[in-house]
Design an enzyme around this catalytic site. Structure first.
Site, PDB file in Angstrom:
ATOM      1  N   ASN A 162      -3.746  -1.158  -7.964  1.00 24.04           N
ATOM      2  CA  ASN A 162      -3.743  -2.647  -7.471  1.00 24.04           C
ATOM      3  C   ASN A 162      -3.932  -2.209  -6.077  1.00 24.04           C
ATOM      4  O   ASN A 162      -2.981  -2.326  -5.183  1.00 24.04           O
ATOM      5  CB  ASN A 162      -2.397  -3.243  -7.748  1.00 24.04           C
ATOM      6  CG  ASN A 162      -2.141  -3.593  -9.202  1.00 24.04           C
ATOM      7  OD1 ASN A 162      -2.837  -4.415  -9.890  1.00 24.04           O
ATOM      8  ND2 ASN A 162      -1.422  -2.519  -9.901  1.00 24.04           N
ATOM      9  N   GLU A 163      -5.214  -2.509  -5.389  1.00 18.62           N
ATOM     10  CA  GLU A 163      -5.632  -2.475  -4.154  1.00 18.62           C
ATOM     11  C   GLU A 163      -5.260  -3.586  -3.339  1.00 18.62           C
ATOM     12  O   GLU A 163      -4.832  -4.742  -3.965  1.00 18.62           O
ATOM     13  CB  GLU A 163      -7.145  -2.018  -4.222  1.00 18.62           C
ATOM     14  CG  GLU A 163      -7.496  -0.807  -4.849  1.00 18.62           C
ATOM     15  CD  GLU A 163      -7.183   0.466  -4.199  1.00 18.62           C
ATOM     16  OE1 GLU A 163      -6.145   0.446  -3.263  1.00 18.62           O
ATOM     17  OE2 GLU A 163      -7.659   1.602  -4.432  1.00 18.62           O
ATOM     18  N   PRO A 164      -5.103  -3.519  -2.136  1.00 18.83           N
ATOM     19  CA  PRO A 164      -5.140  -4.699  -1.142  1.00 18.83           C
ATOM     20  C   PRO A 164      -5.878  -5.844  -1.898  1.00 18.83           C
ATOM     21  O   PRO A 164      -7.200  -5.793  -2.123  1.00 18.83           O
ATOM     22  CB  PRO A 164      -5.626  -4.297   0.133  1.00 18.83           C
ATOM     23  CG  PRO A 164      -5.349  -2.811   0.168  1.00 18.83           C
ATOM     24  CD  PRO A 164      -5.770  -2.384  -1.091  1.00 18.83           C
ATOM     25  N   THR A 181      -8.898   5.117  -0.927  1.00 18.26           N
ATOM     26  CA  THR A 181      -8.588   5.700  -2.237  1.00 18.26           C
ATOM     27  C   THR A 181      -9.466   6.579  -2.693  1.00 18.26           C
ATOM     28  O   THR A 181      -9.047   7.744  -3.274  1.00 18.26           O
ATOM     29  CB  THR A 181      -8.221   4.667  -3.384  1.00 18.26           C
ATOM     30  OG1 THR A 181      -7.168   3.659  -2.752  1.00 18.26           O
ATOM     31  CG2 THR A 181      -7.969   5.170  -4.771  1.00 18.26           C
TER      32      THR A 181
END
Ligand code: F6R
Length: 262
Positions: A162-164, A181
């Site tokens: 769950n990235e920014p 990432t």
């Protein structure tokens, strides 16, 4: 000696933070919590459900669990596992897949039953993903939910993948991986260009559904993001801050990862 006595406990607004001298001491403590949970649920005739992570962070925990299994201290016969995420696209047989990692670093060395292992598939057709993710989440619910979720944290502030930008009520889905990432995974894949551009991940909401969450971080390179996780306001720009909303989440650090906490 009980390692928890060596931990220095601090509080953020909501998240208890435990700081250990090093990752091994911290991991012994985490492994003990896992073993206690397995014993407690097994005594009641229930199946413990673990949410597992990959990456370098949980490796010492998995080593400790393997050691305890080999010393006949624990059995994983009735343990159910759900992994957080997988690269997409990737074959499970690819060395860098989360699936290969889990078998190499844990499952091949303990007595867990194959049917109890769940790892998101990285080789689905694109049009299968949405239904696959719904089914994966339904399976978690069918097993009574995750008792204990292990997490690492990415330098972007991601939990799972769950990235920014990921919102608090996000469910399991395909996501685009952040550039940072992919840079961090570049060595594993022998070059950033070989790192898959996407992942399949449990959502923030899936993760927050766990009864208990333990986020671990080791090393100075995690110190900035750990400080944001613990001390900043909750924001989708640092998805790990959503853990502040959970009533039973804790952060376990070595001294280096804790060095930016005020
Ligand atoms: C792994 C995962 C990721 C990692 C994070 C930290 O399943 O979901 O969120 O926990 O990228 O990775 P390491 O531990 O390699 O620093």
């Amino acid at each position: 000696m009980d390692t928890t006595t060596k931990a220095n406990r601090k509080y953020s607004k909501q998240i208890p933070v435990y700081i250990y001298d090093n990752a091994d001491a911290a991991s012994t403590h985490v492994a003990k919590q896992i073993v206690d949970l397995i014993r407690k649920k097994s005594e009641r005739g229930e199946c413990p459900v673990l949410g597992l992570a990959t990456g370098s962070t949980p490796l010492p925990v998995y080593r400790e669990l393997i050691k305890l299994y080999r010393n006949n201290k624990i059995s994983f016969q009735n343990v159910i596992t759900f992994n957080l995420d997988e690269y997409y696209p990737i074959e499970p047989s690819t060395r860098q897949s989360c699936a290969a990692y889990m078998y190499d670093n844990l499952f091949n060395h303990i007595d867990i039953k194959e049917k109890n292992i769940h790892i998101p598939s990285g080789n689905l057709n694109r049009d299968e993903i949405a239904e696959y993710c719904r089914n994966y989440e339904n399976k978690i619910v069918d097993h009574g939910g995750i008792d204990l979720q292990l997490l690492g944290i990415g330098r972007t502030g991601h939990i799972g993948f769950n990235e920014p930008g990921s919102v608090m009520n996000s469910n399991m889905r395909a996501v685009k991986l952040d550039k940072l990432t992919r840079e961090d995974a570049a060595d594993d894949f022998m070059g950033e260009e070989n790192v898959p551009r996407q992942g399949i991940t449990m959502g923030v909401s899936t993760i927050l559904g766990a009864d208990k969450i333990i986020l671990m971080a080791w090393g100075k390179h995690k110190a900035n993001i750990v400080a944001q996780l613990v001390e900043d306001n909750i924001s989708k720009h640092v998805p790990a801050t959503f853990l502040q909303e959970h009533s039973n989440a804790e952060v376990i650090l070595d001294k280096s990862a804790a060095c930016k906490l005020t």
